[in-house]
Design a protein around this motif. Structure first.
Motif, PDB file in Angstrom:
ATOM      1  N   ALA A 188      68.362  29.926  60.175  1.00 30.65           N
ATOM      2  CA  ALA A 188      68.840  31.143  59.514  1.00 30.65           C
ATOM      3  C   ALA A 188      68.087  32.365  60.012  1.00 30.65           C
ATOM      4  O   ALA A 188      66.961  32.269  60.498  1.00 30.65           O
ATOM      5  CB  ALA A 188      68.683  31.034  58.000  1.00 30.65           C
ATOM      6  N   ILE A 189      68.745  33.492  59.863  1.00 28.86           N
ATOM      7  CA  ILE A 189      68.135  34.806  60.072  1.00 28.86           C
ATOM      8  C   ILE A 189      68.172  35.494  58.710  1.00 28.86           C
ATOM      9  O   ILE A 189      69.238  35.597  58.100  1.00 28.86           O
ATOM     10  CB  ILE A 189      68.913  35.652  61.093  1.00 28.86           C
ATOM     11  N   VAL A 190      67.011  35.921  58.232  1.00 24.84           N
ATOM     12  CA  VAL A 190      66.951  36.676  56.979  1.00 24.84           C
ATOM     13  C   VAL A 190      66.761  38.139  57.348  1.00 24.84           C
ATOM     14  O   VAL A 190      65.737  38.514  57.903  1.00 24.84           O
ATOM     15  CB  VAL A 190      65.794  36.206  56.071  1.00 24.84           C
ATOM     16  N   ALA A 191      67.756  38.929  57.059  1.00 25.02           N
ATOM     17  CA  ALA A 191      67.683  40.361  57.334  1.00 25.02           C
ATOM     18  C   ALA A 191      67.621  41.104  56.004  1.00 25.02           C
ATOM     19  O   ALA A 191      68.250  40.696  55.025  1.00 25.02           O
ATOM     20  CB  ALA A 191      68.893  40.817  58.146  1.00 25.02           C
ATOM     21  N   VAL A 192      66.852  42.173  55.979  1.00 21.42           N
ATOM     22  CA  VAL A 192      66.569  42.885  54.739  1.00 21.42           C
ATOM     23  C   VAL A 192      67.152  44.295  54.792  1.00 21.42           C
ATOM     24  O   VAL A 192      67.010  44.997  55.792  1.00 21.42           O
ATOM     25  CB  VAL A 192      65.040  42.961  54.509  1.00 21.42           C
ATOM     26  N   ASN A 193      67.797  44.689  53.710  1.00 16.30           N
ATOM     27  CA  ASN A 193      68.205  46.082  53.545  1.00 16.30           C
ATOM     28  C   ASN A 193      66.971  46.828  53.045  1.00 16.30           C
ATOM     29  O   ASN A 193      66.797  47.055  51.856  1.00 16.30           O
ATOM     30  CB  ASN A 193      69.350  46.189  52.535  1.00 16.30           C
ATOM     31  N   LEU A 194      66.088  47.175  53.966  1.00 14.66           N
ATOM     32  CA  LEU A 194      64.781  47.720  53.631  1.00 14.66           C
ATOM     33  C   LEU A 194      64.882  49.118  53.034  1.00 14.66           C
ATOM     34  O   LEU A 194      65.547  49.989  53.585  1.00 14.66           O
ATOM     35  CB  LEU A 194      63.900  47.742  54.886  1.00 14.66           C
ATOM     36  N   PHE A 195      64.225  49.321  51.910  1.00 12.54           N
ATOM     37  CA  PHE A 195      64.199  50.604  51.193  1.00 12.54           C
ATOM     38  C   PHE A 195      65.606  51.107  50.864  1.00 12.54           C
ATOM     39  O   PHE A 195      65.848  52.305  50.792  1.00 12.54           O
ATOM     40  CB  PHE A 195      63.443  51.671  51.996  1.00 12.54           C
ATOM     41  N   GLY A 196      66.548  50.178  50.705  1.00 12.54           N
ATOM     42  CA  GLY A 196      67.915  50.556  50.382  1.00 12.54           C
ATOM     43  C   GLY A 196      68.747  50.968  51.583  1.00 12.54           C
ATOM     44  O   GLY A 196      69.892  51.382  51.438  1.00 12.54           O
ATOM     45  N   ILE A 197      68.195  50.848  52.784  1.00 15.18           N
ATOM     46  CA  ILE A 197      68.914  51.212  54.011  1.00 15.18           C
ATOM     47  C   ILE A 197      69.533  49.941  54.577  1.00 15.18           C
ATOM     48  O   ILE A 197      68.830  48.984  54.906  1.00 15.18           O
ATOM     49  CB  ILE A 197      67.969  51.857  55.041  1.00 15.18           C
ATOM     50  N   ALA A 198      70.840  49.927  54.723  1.00 11.03           N
ATOM     51  CA  ALA A 198      71.538  48.735  55.192  1.00 11.03           C
ATOM     52  C   ALA A 198      71.193  48.425  56.649  1.00 11.03           C
ATOM     53  O   ALA A 198      71.063  49.330  57.476  1.00 11.03           O
ATOM     54  CB  ALA A 198      73.041  48.913  55.040  1.00 11.03           C
ATOM     55  N   GLU A 199      71.027  47.144  56.942  1.00 11.97           N
ATOM     56  CA  GLU A 199      70.811  46.666  58.310  1.00 11.97           C
ATOM     57  C   GLU A 199      72.102  46.857  59.107  1.00 11.97           C
ATOM     58  O   GLU A 199      73.134  47.220  58.555  1.00 11.97           O
ATOM     59  CB  GLU A 199      70.438  45.171  58.282  1.00 11.97           C
ATOM     60  N   ARG A 200      72.050  46.543  60.376  1.00 10.12           N
ATOM     61  CA  ARG A 200      73.238  46.632  61.238  1.00 10.12           C
ATOM     62  C   ARG A 200      73.952  45.283  61.201  1.00 10.12           C
ATOM     63  O   ARG A 200      73.814  44.452  62.082  1.00 10.12           O
ATOM     64  CB  ARG A 200      72.820  47.006  62.654  1.00 10.12           C
ATOM     65  N   TRP A 201      74.752  45.089  60.150  1.00 13.67           N
ATOM     66  CA  TRP A 201      75.325  43.787  59.844  1.00 13.67           C
ATOM     67  C   TRP A 201      76.342  43.324  60.859  1.00 13.67           C
ATOM     68  O   TRP A 201      76.451  42.114  61.121  1.00 13.67           O
ATOM     69  CB  TRP A 201      75.889  43.789  58.426  1.00 13.67           C
ATOM     70  N   ALA A 202      77.095  44.208  61.452  1.00 13.00           N
ATOM     71  CA  ALA A 202      78.091  43.786  62.443  1.00 13.00           C
ATOM     72  C   ALA A 202      77.403  43.124  63.640  1.00 13.00           C
ATOM     73  O   ALA A 202      77.804  42.044  64.077  1.00 13.00           O
ATOM     74  CB  ALA A 202      78.930  44.981  62.891  1.00 13.00           C
ATOM     75  N   GLN A 203      76.349  43.751  64.158  1.00  9.33           N
ATOM     76  CA  GLN A 203      75.624  43.182  65.297  1.00  9.33           C
ATOM     77  C   GLN A 203      74.924  41.881  64.917  1.00  9.33           C
ATOM     78  O   GLN A 203      74.927  40.913  65.682  1.00  9.33           O
ATOM     79  CB  GLN A 203      74.596  44.174  65.858  1.00  9.33           C
TER      80      GLN A 203
END
Length: 186
Positions: free
Chosen positions: A115-130
Motif C-alpha cells: 500500500a501507499i499511504v498518502a496524507v492530505n497534509l494540513f487540509g491540502i489534498a494530495e495529487r490523487w490522480a497521479q
C-alpha cells in the motif's frame, strides 16, 4: 494542567429516538457525492489506519510486506504500520510542497509494497490522480489519510483513495472527541 484544558468539541450522545432520525437523514453509504461502498468504525484514527493497512496486506501476499508513508507526518502513521506487521518505507516530499515526490515514490515501490499511504497534509489534498495511476500500475492499494481533511462546502472534491481513513479526535475537521473510520471506495 493537562486535564484542565477544555476539549475542542462536546461529547456526543445519541438516544434511540435521535439515532433513528439521524440514520434516515444522514446515510453515508448512499451519499451521491462520496460513492462509498462500506464504512467501518474504530476507536481512533490510528486504529482505522492500522486496519486499512492490514486489509491491504491481506490482498497482496508477499514474504516481507511494506507500506510507503510520507517522510513528514504524524508518528501514528509509523505506529499503525508497525502494528499491522508491515515495514514502513518513508518517501520525501517535493521541494517546498506538501506532496509526495512522485519520481522518488515510483522508484521506491517494490514487489513487497502492499500500500501507499498518502496524507492530505494540513487540509491540502494530495495529487490523487497521479497517485491513483501509480498505484494501479504497480497493483498496490492507495490509502488516503484524511484525518486532517474533510471535503465540504462549495468544494467539488471527493475522496480518491481505495481506502480512506478518517479521524474524529480532538482538533480534527469533524471532531467527535475520538474514534475513526475506514471508508472502502471500491
Amino acid at each position: 494542567m493537562f486535564y484542565q484544558l477544555p476539549p475542542v468539541g462536546n461529547p456526543v450522545s445519541l438516544s434511540a429516538t435521535f439515532s433513528s432520525k439521524v440514520d434516515s437523514v444522514v446515510d453515508l453509504t448512499a451519499s451521491a457525492s462520496f460513492f462509498i461502498k462500506q464504512v467501518q468504525f474504530y476507536n481512533s484514527g490510528t486504529s482505522a489506519l492500522a486496519a486499512a493497512i492490514c486489509a491491504a496486506k491481506k490482498l497482496k501476499v508477499c514474504s516481507k510486506p511494506e507500506v510507503i508513508l510520507p517522510a513528514y507526518g504524524c508518528p501514528d502513521l509509523v505506529s499503525a504500520a508497525v502494528f499491522a506487521g508491515v515495514k514502513p518505507i518513508l518517501v520525501d516530499f517535493e521541494i517546498e510542497r506538501p506532496w509526495f515526490n512522485l519520481s522518488q515514490l515510483a522508484n521506491t515501490i517494490t514487489e513487497n509494497t502492499v500500500a501507499i499511504v498518502a496524507v492530505n497534509l494540513f487540509g491540502i489534498a494530495e495529487r490523487w490522480a497521479q497517485l491513483g495511476k501509480l498505484a494501479a500500475l504497480h497493483d498496490v492499494i492507495l490509502i488516503e489519510d484524511a484525518a486532517q481533511y474533510f471535503p465540504g462546502g462549495d468544494e467539488k472534491v471527493e475522496w480518491r483513495g481505495d481506502l480512506v481513513v478518517l479521524s474524529f479526535g480532538r482538533g480534527k475537521p469533524v471532531s467527535l472527541l475520538g474514534g475513526g473510520a475506514v471508508i472502502c471506495n471500491n
